[in-house]
Design a protein around this motif. Structure first.
Motif, PDB file in Angstrom:
ATOM      1  N   MET A   1       0.851  -1.197   0.000  1.00  0.00           N
ATOM      2  CA  MET A   1       0.000   0.000   0.000  1.00  0.00           C
ATOM      3  C   MET A   1       0.883   1.242   0.000  1.00  0.00           C
ATOM      4  SD  MET A   1      -2.913   1.138   2.787  1.00  0.00           S
ATOM      5  CE  MET A   1      -3.947  -0.265   2.407  1.00  0.00           C
ATOM      6  N   ARG A   2       0.503   2.253  -0.793  1.00  0.00           N
ATOM      7  CA  ARG A   2       1.269   3.481  -0.843  1.00  0.00           C
ATOM      8  C   ARG A   2       1.199   4.212   0.499  1.00  0.00           C
ATOM      9  NH1 ARG A   2      -0.458   5.919  -6.797  1.00  0.00           N
ATOM     10  NH2 ARG A   2       0.387   4.165  -8.029  1.00  0.00           N
ATOM     11  N   PRO A   3       2.222   5.002   0.865  1.00  0.00           N
ATOM     12  CA  PRO A   3       2.247   5.675   2.164  1.00  0.00           C
ATOM     13  C   PRO A   3       1.014   6.545   2.420  1.00  0.00           C
ATOM     14  CG  PRO A   3       4.387   5.767   1.136  1.00  0.00           C
ATOM     15  CD  PRO A   3       3.469   5.183   0.110  1.00  0.00           C
ATOM     16  N   LEU A   4       0.577   7.296   1.356  1.00  0.00           N
ATOM     17  CA  LEU A   4      -0.569   8.175   1.549  1.00  0.00           C
ATOM     18  C   LEU A   4      -1.839   7.362   1.810  1.00  0.00           C
ATOM     19  CD1 LEU A   4      -1.852  10.945   1.600  1.00  0.00           C
ATOM     20  CD2 LEU A   4      -2.070  10.846  -0.901  1.00  0.00           C
ATOM     21  N   ALA A   5      -2.024   6.298   1.020  1.00  0.00           N
ATOM     22  CA  ALA A   5      -3.202   5.450   1.204  1.00  0.00           C
ATOM     23  C   ALA A   5      -3.185   4.789   2.569  1.00  0.00           C
ATOM     24  CB  ALA A   5      -3.249   4.393   0.099  1.00  0.00           C
ATOM     25  N   CYS A   6      -1.992   4.372   2.994  1.00  0.00           N
ATOM     26  CA  CYS A   6      -1.867   3.747   4.308  1.00  0.00           C
ATOM     27  C   CYS A   6      -2.233   4.736   5.411  1.00  0.00           C
ATOM     28  CB  CYS A   6      -0.449   3.230   4.506  1.00  0.00           C
ATOM     29  SG  CYS A   6      -0.188   2.419   6.094  1.00  0.00           S
ATOM     30  N   ALA A   7      -1.771   5.976   5.275  1.00  0.00           N
ATOM     31  CA  ALA A   7      -2.070   6.997   6.280  1.00  0.00           C
ATOM     32  C   ALA A   7      -3.558   7.276   6.352  1.00  0.00           C
ATOM     33  CB  ALA A   7      -1.305   8.285   5.954  1.00  0.00           C
ATOM     34  N   LEU A   8      -4.217   7.322   5.163  1.00  0.00           N
ATOM     35  CA  LEU A   8      -5.651   7.568   5.154  1.00  0.00           C
ATOM     36  C   LEU A   8      -6.418   6.423   5.802  1.00  0.00           C
ATOM     37  CD1 LEU A   8      -6.114   9.090   1.579  1.00  0.00           C
ATOM     38  CD2 LEU A   8      -6.241  10.292   3.754  1.00  0.00           C
ATOM     39  N   ALA A   9      -5.967   5.190   5.563  1.00  0.00           N
ATOM     40  CA  ALA A   9      -6.630   4.032   6.153  1.00  0.00           C
ATOM     41  C   ALA A   9      -6.509   4.052   7.665  1.00  0.00           C
ATOM     42  CB  ALA A   9      -6.045   2.743   5.592  1.00  0.00           C
ATOM     43  N   VAL A  10      -5.317   4.360   8.173  1.00  0.00           N
ATOM     44  CA  VAL A  10      -5.118   4.439   9.621  1.00  0.00           C
ATOM     45  C   VAL A  10      -5.989   5.531  10.223  1.00  0.00           C
ATOM     46  CG1 VAL A  10      -3.457   4.997  11.424  1.00  0.00           C
ATOM     47  CG2 VAL A  10      -2.797   3.487   9.539  1.00  0.00           C
ATOM     48  N   ALA A  11      -6.074   6.687   9.526  1.00  0.00           N
ATOM     49  CA  ALA A  11      -6.898   7.789  10.021  1.00  0.00           C
ATOM     50  C   ALA A  11      -8.360   7.384  10.073  1.00  0.00           C
ATOM     51  CB  ALA A  11      -6.717   9.025   9.132  1.00  0.00           C
ATOM     52  N   ALA A  12      -8.817   6.646   9.039  1.00  0.00           N
ATOM     53  CA  ALA A  12     -10.211   6.215   9.014  1.00  0.00           C
ATOM     54  C   ALA A  12     -10.513   5.292  10.180  1.00  0.00           C
ATOM     55  CB  ALA A  12     -10.511   5.510   7.689  1.00  0.00           C
ATOM     56  N   VAL A  13      -9.579   4.372  10.481  1.00  0.00           N
ATOM     57  CA  VAL A  13      -9.762   3.469  11.610  1.00  0.00           C
ATOM     58  C   VAL A  13      -9.799   4.252  12.909  1.00  0.00           C
ATOM     59  CG1 VAL A  13      -8.724   1.601  12.925  1.00  0.00           C
ATOM     60  CG2 VAL A  13      -8.786   1.475  10.435  1.00  0.00           C
ATOM     61  N   ALA A  14      -8.911   5.255  13.014  1.00  0.00           N
ATOM     62  CA  ALA A  14      -8.837   6.038  14.239  1.00  0.00           C
ATOM     63  C   ALA A  14     -10.122   6.821  14.470  1.00  0.00           C
ATOM     64  CB  ALA A  14      -7.646   6.998  14.175  1.00  0.00           C
ATOM     65  N   VAL A  15     -10.728   7.313  13.365  1.00  0.00           N
ATOM     66  CA  VAL A  15     -11.964   8.066  13.502  1.00  0.00           C
ATOM     67  C   VAL A  15     -13.133   7.149  13.825  1.00  0.00           C
ATOM     68  CG1 VAL A  15     -13.657   9.451  12.249  1.00  0.00           C
ATOM     69  CG2 VAL A  15     -11.217   9.940  12.013  1.00  0.00           C
ATOM     70  N   ALA A  16     -13.157   5.979  13.190  1.00  0.00           N
ATOM     71  CA  ALA A  16     -14.292   5.078  13.347  1.00  0.00           C
ATOM     72  C   ALA A  16     -14.302   4.387  14.705  1.00  0.00           C
ATOM     73  CB  ALA A  16     -14.285   4.033  12.231  1.00  0.00           C
ATOM     74  N   ALA A  17     -13.113   4.184  15.276  1.00  0.00           N
ATOM     75  CA  ALA A  17     -13.028   3.416  16.508  1.00  0.00           C
ATOM     76  C   ALA A  17     -13.851   4.000  17.648  1.00  0.00           C
ATOM     77  CB  ALA A  17     -11.566   3.269  16.920  1.00  0.00           C
ATOM     78  N   PRO A  18     -13.782   5.332  17.907  1.00  0.00           N
ATOM     79  CA  PRO A  18     -14.603   5.875  19.000  1.00  0.00           C
ATOM     80  C   PRO A  18     -16.096   5.659  18.783  1.00  0.00           C
ATOM     81  CG  PRO A  18     -12.897   7.441  18.367  1.00  0.00           C
ATOM     82  CD  PRO A  18     -12.905   6.360  17.330  1.00  0.00           C
ATOM     83  N   ASP A  19     -16.542   5.815  17.522  1.00  0.00           N
ATOM     84  CA  ASP A  19     -17.958   5.610  17.249  1.00  0.00           C
ATOM     85  C   ASP A  19     -18.352   4.170  17.516  1.00  0.00           C
ATOM     86  OD1 ASP A  19     -18.223   8.235  16.529  1.00  0.00           O
ATOM     87  OD2 ASP A  19     -17.930   7.873  14.387  1.00  0.00           O
ATOM     88  N   ALA A  20     -17.508   3.234  17.091  1.00  0.00           N
ATOM     89  CA  ALA A  20     -17.805   1.827  17.317  1.00  0.00           C
ATOM     90  C   ALA A  20     -17.801   1.503  18.803  1.00  0.00           C
ATOM     91  CB  ALA A  20     -16.783   0.956  16.584  1.00  0.00           C
ATOM     92  N   THR A  21     -16.868   2.095  19.538  1.00  0.00           N
ATOM     93  CA  THR A  21     -16.806   1.871  20.975  1.00  0.00           C
ATOM     94  C   THR A  21     -18.049   2.423  21.674  1.00  0.00           C
ATOM     95  OG1 THR A  21     -14.399   1.986  20.934  1.00  0.00           O
ATOM     96  CG2 THR A  21     -15.462   2.298  23.065  1.00  0.00           C
ATOM     97  N   ALA A  23     -21.013   2.873  20.298  1.00  0.00           N
ATOM     98  CA  ALA A  23     -22.161   2.051  19.933  1.00  0.00           C
ATOM     99  C   ALA A  23     -22.188   0.767  20.747  1.00  0.00           C
ATOM    100  CB  ALA A  23     -22.114   1.738  18.437  1.00  0.00           C
ATOM    101  N   ALA A  24     -21.005   0.156  20.925  1.00  0.00           N
ATOM    102  CA  ALA A  24     -20.940  -1.065  21.721  1.00  0.00           C
ATOM    103  C   ALA A  24     -21.317  -0.797  23.172  1.00  0.00           C
ATOM    104  CB  ALA A  24     -19.540  -1.666  21.633  1.00  0.00           C
ATOM    105  N   SER A  25     -20.870   0.346  23.696  1.00  0.00           N
ATOM    106  CA  SER A  25     -21.200   0.711  25.066  1.00  0.00           C
ATOM    107  C   SER A  25     -22.699   0.948  25.229  1.00  0.00           C
ATOM    108  CB  SER A  25     -20.426   1.969  25.475  1.00  0.00           C
ATOM    109  OG  SER A  25     -20.777   2.389  26.769  1.00  0.00           O
TER     110      SER A  25
END
Length: 345
Positions: A1-21, A23-25
Motif C-alpha cells: 500500500m502506498r504511504p498516503l493510502a496507508c495513512a488515510l486508512a489508519v486515520a479512518a480506523v482512528a476516527v471510526a473506533a470511538p464511534d464503534a466503541t 455504539a458497543a457501550s
C-alpha cells in the motif's frame, strides 16, 4: 500500500473506533437495562436504593417498541373499516399483535408481565433523543378504548421532539393495599366520607347532587362515572387503584440509558389541533436551565375545601432524571393510600 493510502486508512480506523466503541457501550447499557427489569428478583430496578419499590412485581419488559400496524381510520376495499392493530416487538425479537377483538384475552398477559415500550415513527421525526412522553394503560382494552386520544399524543410527540413511551400493565394484587393511611386524615377525604362534618359546608352541595343527580340545580355538577378496566370503581376511598401505575412506569422510563427526562400525560388527555403554539413549549421545562426544575406539577384551587386547599394534578407532570427525582417517585408509590393518587402527594 502506498504511504498516503496507508495513512488515510489508519486515520479512518482512528476516527471510526470511538464511534464503534460508543455504539458497543450503548448496546451493552441497553442489554443491562432490559435484563435488570426482566428479573423479578433484581434490586436495581428503578435505580433507587432504599425502597424495594418493585417487590410485588414480576418481570417487566423494557427496551421494546410498539408499531401501529393499522390506525383504524380508513376503510378497506370492501368499504368496511379495518380495526386498529398494534404490535409489541420485544427486545428478543418476539412480536405480539393485538387488536380490539383479541385484546380481552391479552389483558391478563400484561397484568402479569407489564411492558414499557417506545413508539418510533418510520417517517421524519424531530426528536431530541433524550426526552420522553410517557403514557400508561392498565390493559390493551383500555388503550383501545382511548385509541384516538392515544394517536393524538403520538402525533404531537413526533412533531414536538418527544419520544413516546407507553406502559401497559396493571398493579399486582399485593400492591393494592394501602401502605400509609395518613392521607385519609386530610380535610378533603374526611369531607368525602362525611359531608356534614365541620369545615365541609361548601362540599354539601356536591353531596346533594351525588344523591339526587336529576336535581336541575346540579346540571353543571353532574359527573359521569370513571372507567377502570379490570377494576370496578369503589366507594371505599382507601382502596388503592391502578392510578398508581404511573410511578413505576416513570421510574422504568427514567432508567432507560438514553432518557434524561420525561413528560407524563394521562391517556384521556388531548392536545388541541393545530398545535403550532404547543410545540415550542413542549420542551420548555427541560431546557429551562436557569431554574433547573426537576419535578413540575400543575395545581388547581378547589373552593369546596377552603381557601388554603390546593389540589395537585397528577394527570400531567415533568420529571428530570436525578437521584432525588427517582427517590420522590419511589416514596410516592411507597406511601400508597387512597383510590386517587393525588392524596398520597
Amino acid at each position: 500500500m502506498r504511504p498516503l493510502a496507508c495513512a488515510l486508512a489508519v486515520a479512518a480506523v482512528a476516527v471510526a473506533a470511538p464511534d464503534a466503541t460508543a455504539a458497543a457501550s450503548d448496546a451493552e447499557a441497553r442489554r443491562a437495562y432490559v435484563a435488570s427489569w426482566a428479573s423479578a428478583n433484581s434490586q436495581a430496578r428503578g435505580g433507587y436504593v432504599g425502597h424495594d419499590l418493585f417487590e410485588h412485581f414480576g418481570p417487566i419488559d423494557v427496551g421494546c417498541r410498539i408499531e401501529i400496524d393499522h390506525a383504524g381510520l380508513h376503510r378497506a376495499n370492501a368499504g368496511r373499516r379495518r380495526p386498529p392493530t398494534i404490535s409489541w416487538v420485544y427486545a428478543d425479537g418476539q412480536r405480539l399483535r393485538v387488536d380490539p377483538l383479541n385484546a380481552p384475552r391479552m389483558n391478563s398477559l400484561f397484568a402479569e408481565r407489564p411492558a414499557l415500550c417506545e413508539y418510533v415513527p418510520t417517517g421524519p421525526r424531530n426528536a431530541t433523543g433524550e426526552v420522553a412522553l410517557l403514557m400508561v394503560a392498565n390493559s390493551p382494552t383500555y388503550l383501545f378504548r382511548l385509541w384516538l386520544l392515544f394517536l393524538n399524543k403520538l402525533l404531537f410527540a413526533t412533531d414536538a421532539g418527544l419520544r413516546p413511551f407507553v406502559w401497559v400493565g396493571d398493579l399486582p394484587a399485593a400492591a393494592r393495599s394501602p401502605t400509609n393511611p395518613a392521607c385519609l386524615e386530610s380535610l378533603e377525604v374526611r369531607c368525602r366520607v362525611n359531608h356534614t362534618a365541620e369545615g365541609c359546608v361548601l362540599a354539601r352541595g356536591r353531596a346533594r347532587c351525588h344523591m339526587h343527580p336529576n336535581n336541575p340545580a346540579c346540571a353543571e355538577r353532574r359527573l359521569f362515572q370513571s372507567h377502570y378496566d379490570g377494576q370496578s370503581p369503589s366507594n371505599h376511598l382507601a382502596d388503592v387503584s391502578n392510578h398508581y401505575i404511573k410511578m413505576p412506569a416513570t421510574l422504568a422510563t427514567l432508567d432507560a440509558p438514553d432518557v434524561a427526562a420525561l413528560y407524563f400525560e394521562d391517556l384521556d388527555t388531548t392536545v388541541h389541533w393545530p398545535w403550532a403554539a404547543s410545540v415550542p413549549l413542549a420542551l420548555e421545562d427541560h431546557h429551562n436551565n436557569a431554574s433547573r426544575k426537576d419535578v413540575v406539577f400543575n395545581s388547581q384551587h378547589d373552593p369546596d375545601f377552603g381557601h388554603a386547599q390546593w389540589r395537585t394534578r397528577s394527570s400531567k407532570f415533568y420529571a428530570r432524571d436525578t437521584p432525588a427525582v427517582r427517590g420522590f417517585f419511589a416514596r410516592w408509590f411507597a406511601n400508597r393510600c387512597a383510590f386517587k393518587d393525588q392524596y398520597s402527594l
